[in-house]
Design an enzyme around this catalytic site. Sequence first.
Site, mmCIF file in Angstrom:
data_model
loop_
_atom_site.group_PDB
_atom_site.id
_atom_site.type_symbol
_atom_site.label_atom_id
_atom_site.label_comp_id
_atom_site.label_asym_id
_atom_site.label_seq_id
_atom_site.Cartn_x
_atom_site.Cartn_y
_atom_site.Cartn_z
ATOM 1 N N LYS A 157 0.743 -1.144 0.081
ATOM 2 C CA LYS A 157 0.185 0.023 0.139
ATOM 3 C C LYS A 157 1.038 1.262 0.055
ATOM 4 O O LYS A 157 0.518 2.312 -0.808
ATOM 5 C CB LYS A 157 -0.896 0.035 1.317
ATOM 6 C CG LYS A 157 -1.982 -0.902 1.104
ATOM 7 C CD LYS A 157 -2.864 -1.208 2.287
ATOM 8 C CE LYS A 157 -3.982 -2.216 2.375
ATOM 9 N NZ LYS A 157 -4.571 -2.806 3.573
ATOM 10 N N GLN A 215 -4.549 -1.182 9.849
ATOM 11 C CA GLN A 215 -4.749 -2.549 9.309
ATOM 12 C C GLN A 215 -5.225 -3.705 10.254
ATOM 13 O O GLN A 215 -5.148 -3.659 11.613
ATOM 14 C CB GLN A 215 -3.437 -2.671 9.074
ATOM 15 C CG GLN A 215 -3.172 -4.275 8.486
ATOM 16 C CD GLN A 215 -3.438 -4.564 7.004
ATOM 17 O OE1 GLN A 215 -3.630 -3.218 6.452
ATOM 18 N NE2 GLN A 215 -4.034 -5.606 6.517
ATOM 19 N N ASP A 236 -10.773 3.255 4.511
ATOM 20 C CA ASP A 236 -11.470 2.081 4.512
ATOM 21 C C ASP A 236 -12.897 1.915 4.282
ATOM 22 O O ASP A 236 -13.396 0.961 3.900
ATOM 23 C CB ASP A 236 -11.352 1.161 5.868
ATOM 24 C CG ASP A 236 -10.012 0.430 5.603
ATOM 25 O OD1 ASP A 236 -9.784 -0.299 4.838
ATOM 26 O OD2 ASP A 236 -9.227 0.319 6.754
HETATM 27 N N1 GUN Z 1 -7.061 -6.570 6.681
HETATM 28 C C1 GUN Z 1 -7.688 -7.095 5.659
HETATM 29 N N2 GUN Z 1 -8.175 -6.346 4.625
HETATM 30 C C2 GUN Z 1 -8.276 -5.246 5.095
HETATM 31 C C3 GUN Z 1 -8.720 -3.980 4.650
HETATM 32 O O1 GUN Z 1 -9.552 -3.860 3.518
HETATM 33 N N3 GUN Z 1 -8.308 -2.798 5.506
HETATM 34 C C4 GUN Z 1 -7.931 -2.902 6.763
HETATM 35 N N4 GUN Z 1 -7.801 -2.006 7.479
HETATM 36 N N5 GUN Z 1 -7.441 -3.951 7.039
HETATM 37 C C5 GUN Z 1 -7.565 -5.091 6.325
#
Ligand code: GUN
Length: 300
Positions: free
Chosen positions: A55, A99, A122
């Site tokens: 990311k 995350q 998100d």
């Molecule tokens: N963990 C797995 N997928 C995601 C996501 O799309 N966003 C976040 N913040 N954590 C994750």
Amino acid sequence: MTQAKIIDGKAFAAELRAGVAADVAVLKEKHDLTPGLAVVLLGDDPASQIYVRNKGKQTLETGMRSFAHHLPESTSQAELLALVESLNRDGEVHGILVQLPLPEQIDEAAIIDAIDPAKDVDGFHVINSGLLATGGAGLVPCTPLGCMLMLRHELGDMSGKKALIIGRSNIVGKPLAQLLLNENCTVTIAHSRTGDLAAESRAADILVAAVGRAEMVRGDWIKPGATVIDVGINRIPAPEKGEGKTRLVGDVNFAEACEVAGAITPVPGGVGPMTIVCLLRNTVTACCRQAGIDEAALHG
Ligand code: GUN
């Protein structure tokens, strides 16, 4: 038997990423504004570290600022809350992603609730899920958004199509159901208590698997010609590659499904790359809204 079209999520995501980069360039040039994304990771889970690194890398590649906060597994609720609050106040940060999953001492819902909804790239905050459910303009969760972009690209108008989503998570299943409903699909969400999952699946024109169970959806569950979106990413042993080796598979048995489906996303290279580009797009959207800039006007 005809073979399904393989939907190339990697190529589609690259195309969309170029569009994000072009918008970022206009924001910098015309508005003297650089979108910034803060990503917070607790602990040393290898898979999460790879996602977070990816990311950050793509954020920089599209010309945005990336702020990485890697905290120890033992971080307290109060410390994490303090970080989220400081990111909420930081004018250079337009998007915040914490995350998941978080260590057990952390109350996940309280952390998501503490993120400024305007910076919640998100789309997990109750304000954003509420806006999605009621047709408002919030921020939409990235994986469901990526699925919708691929479906729209493949199918165009989805009105009246039967869509089945296997999995009822807050991250994928539930928001995706709202998005498909907005496209006038007839939507069913299946889960671990669903009676005859194979029969539900066989009725679906659009089948989305998001349960996290390797190759659970078999070829004979799929309606001939259906569009199949595989959200699962499961690591399974691959002794054919050598001792102790593994490989990634989805929630759908890909080889079997290819014999029946009209189109299908592969794993890897399907939904995964789309999720990250939607995060980048959401960061641009959040930045524009915070600055009162019309996002659509950036790309003419
Ligand atoms: N963990 C797995 N997928 C995601 C996501 O799309 N966003 C976040 N913040 N954590 C994750």
